[in-house]
Motif scaffolding. Structure first.
Motif, PDB file in Angstrom:
ATOM      1  N   ILE A   1      -4.035   8.196   4.262  1.00 18.45           N
ATOM      2  CA  ILE A   1      -4.785   8.170   3.004  1.00 18.45           C
ATOM      3  C   ILE A   1      -4.167   7.113   2.106  1.00 18.45           C
TER       4      ILE A   1
ATOM      5  N   GLU B   1     -12.627   4.505   9.589  1.00 19.50           N
ATOM      6  CA  GLU B   1     -12.523   4.644   8.139  1.00 19.50           C
ATOM      7  C   GLU B   1     -13.241   5.904   7.666  1.00 19.50           C
TER       8      GLU B   1
ATOM      9  N   THR C   1     -13.574   8.705   3.813  1.00 22.03           N
ATOM     10  CA  THR C   1     -13.424   8.870   2.364  1.00 22.03           C
ATOM     11  C   THR C   1     -13.084  10.322   2.058  1.00 22.03           C
TER      12      THR C   1
ATOM     13  N   THR D   1       0.808   5.120   0.772  1.00 22.45           N
ATOM     14  CA  THR D   1      -0.047   5.952   1.615  1.00 22.45           C
ATOM     15  C   THR D   1       0.553   7.342   1.804  1.00 22.45           C
TER      16      THR D   1
ATOM     17  N   ILE E   1     -12.233  15.068   4.711  1.00 27.24           N
ATOM     18  CA  ILE E   1     -12.528  13.632   4.736  1.00 27.24           C
ATOM     19  C   ILE E   1     -13.854  13.410   5.451  1.00 27.24           C
TER      20      ILE E   1
ATOM     21  N   SER F   1       0.846  -1.194   0.000  1.00 31.63           N
ATOM     22  CA  SER F   1       0.000   0.000   0.000  1.00 31.63           C
ATOM     23  C   SER F   1       0.881   1.243   0.000  1.00 31.63           C
TER      24      SER F   1
ATOM     25  N   GLY G   1     -12.662  10.437  -3.292  1.00 29.01           N
ATOM     26  CA  GLY G   1     -13.130   9.060  -3.246  1.00 29.01           C
ATOM     27  C   GLY G   1     -12.126   8.069  -2.704  1.00 29.01           C
ATOM     28  N   GLN G   2     -10.880   8.494  -2.447  1.00 30.97           N
ATOM     29  CA  GLN G   2      -9.882   7.557  -1.918  1.00 30.97           C
ATOM     30  C   GLN G   2     -10.229   7.148  -0.485  1.00 30.97           C
ATOM     31  N   SER G   3      -9.884   5.917  -0.155  1.00 34.79           N
ATOM     32  CA  SER G   3     -10.163   5.397   1.184  1.00 34.79           C
ATOM     33  C   SER G   3      -9.165   5.965   2.188  1.00 34.79           C
ATOM     34  N   VAL G   4      -9.646   6.122   3.419  1.00 36.22           N
ATOM     35  CA  VAL G   4      -8.837   6.708   4.484  1.00 36.22           C
ATOM     36  C   VAL G   4      -9.030   5.873   5.746  1.00 36.22           C
ATOM     37  N   THR G   5      -7.951   5.639   6.453  1.00 35.27           N
ATOM     38  CA  THR G   5      -8.033   5.069   7.802  1.00 35.27           C
ATOM     39  C   THR G   5      -7.402   6.070   8.771  1.00 35.27           C
TER      40      THR G   5
END
Length: 395
Positions: free
Chosen positions: A290, A248, A250, A54, A271, A52, A232-236
């Motif tokens: 991200i 989580e 977005t 990030t 986000i 990944s 639209g990217q995923s975020v933690t």
């Protein structure tokens, strides 16, 4: 040499000649045949797993929509009906301001309105009488027109007094502060008995978060990384209050207005976060990751496995088209082979290997013990870092 020795040499001369010939042959063979020694190659493992890429940042958790409730009139706070964390509906009463001054303004405006109406009625009757007299020829036209003007002015005075009265009534209504939205009171900035002065600017009385089940994080991303961020990217992210739990989100928005802090240009990335369980509270610091790009179940290796600059001394290659940028020297079953590849996702520590010829147990050859540097600058530094075992480094 005495006779005894001469006789021994004569008796064994053929043996002596044979030994000398054998020694000569061995010497010639060893000098003409190159010495081969087995090289000890330095290798690095190829592993299988997820990769990944990030971007990390920090930001503050806040409600998506926060409404500041103020006052348009001045006065002393008479009663407060809500407190911190109170749930309110649109139109619910929040506080009241002592209304005596405002009520006096209403009474004064009402009296002015009544007086203006009386003056208008008198002027109207006077105009109607003069109009009749003028039609019958008893008064001059100028006298009739003067009464008409007075009547019209009185009518305008009524309109003016009516607007003043309506304004006073409206201000009296402002003495009762109501909620403009459904939400939760997250801040109360006044107390009972406090004086509210709204002469120059509207004072803030409450802050109401419209919906705490939907939160957002405003985080700052440097200009070096902002090009990789997309909506639209995923975020933690994590927060200190729940350090063992990952949340989580977005990416919803990349704001185009930059800010500069200590000569570093940063952009605000918004986000969206689902807070249905209401664990997250406004003001918490979020440590955001991200996810820019990711690949699962792929071949990968440590970044230092790709520092080799030449295959010299490792394996023979033909032509300049085969080089460490497009082929890997792989140790497999005790042999060194070349495998074509391309780089995929590159992180701070690992690089994805894209190749259909990689097998389990393969190792990347990065050099051999005793290998000499091919340059006096960059390779010398690499050799010192790797204990003299590896002879490559990035150009």
């Amino acid at each position: 040499m005495n006779n005894k020795a001469k006789n021994w040499v004569l008796r064994h001369k053929w043996w002596i000649i044979l030994v000398v010939a054998l020694c000569t042959c061995v010497f010639v063979f060893r000098t003409k045949t190159p010495q081969t020694t087995k090289k000890n190659f330095v290798t690095m493992d190829i592993t299988h797993g997820d990769v990944s890429q990030t971007v990390t940042a920090t930001g503050e958790i806040m409600p998506v929509n926060t409404v500041s409730v103020g006052s348009q009139v001045s006065g002393t706070i008479e009663e407060i009906f809500v407190d911190y964390n109170s749930l309110v509906k649109k139109g619910d009463k929040l506080l009241t301001i002592e209304p005596s001054v405002l009520q006096a303004s209403v009474d004064e405006a009402k009296a002015s309105l009544d007086s203006a109406k009386s003056q208008r009625n008198f002027a109207k009757n006077e105009y109607n009488r003069n109009k009749t007299l003028y039609n019958e020829g008893f008064i001059a036209r100028s006298e009739m027109e003067q009464s008409q003007t007075q009547y019209e002015q009185a009518e305008s005075a009524v309109v003016r007094a009516q607007s003043q009265y309506d304004k006073a009534v409206t201000n009296l209504g402002y003495a009762t502060i109501v909620s403009p939205v459904d939400g939760t009171v997250i801040s109360r900035k006044v107390d009972k008995g406090q004086t509210v002065a709204a002469s120059f600017q509207t004072p803030d009385l409450f802050e109401i978060a419209e919906d705490l089940t939907k939160m957002q994080i405003e985080t700052a991303v440097s200009e070096a990384d902002i090009g990789m961020i997309k909506n639209g990217q995923s975020v933690t992210f994590t927060v200190d209050a729940y350090s063992s739990q990952k949340f989580e989100g977005t990416v919803r928005q990349i704001r185009l207005s930059p800010t500069t802090t200590s000569n570093v240009v940063v952009y605000t990335v918004v986000i969206d976060v689902d807070n249905s369980d209401l664990k997250l509270m406004p003001g918490m610091t979020a440590f955001v990751t991200i996810i820019v790009n990711s690949a699962s179940d792929t071949w990968k290796a440590n970044n230092s496995a790709f520092l080799l600059r030449t295959f010299d001394g490792i394996i023979d290659v033909s032509g300049d088209s085969i080089n460490p940028t497009n082929h890997l020297a792989i140790q497999r079953d005790g042999k060194i082979i070349l495998v074509p590849y391309s780089k995929g996702i590159v992180t701070a520590t690992e690089t994805q290997i894209i190749s259909d010829e990689i097998k389990d147990g393969d190792k990347i050859v990065v050099g051999y013990i005793g290998q000499k540097s091919s340059s006096k600058t960059g390779n010398a530094n690499n050799n010192r870092r790797n204990g003299g075992m590896m002879g490559g480094g990035p150009r």
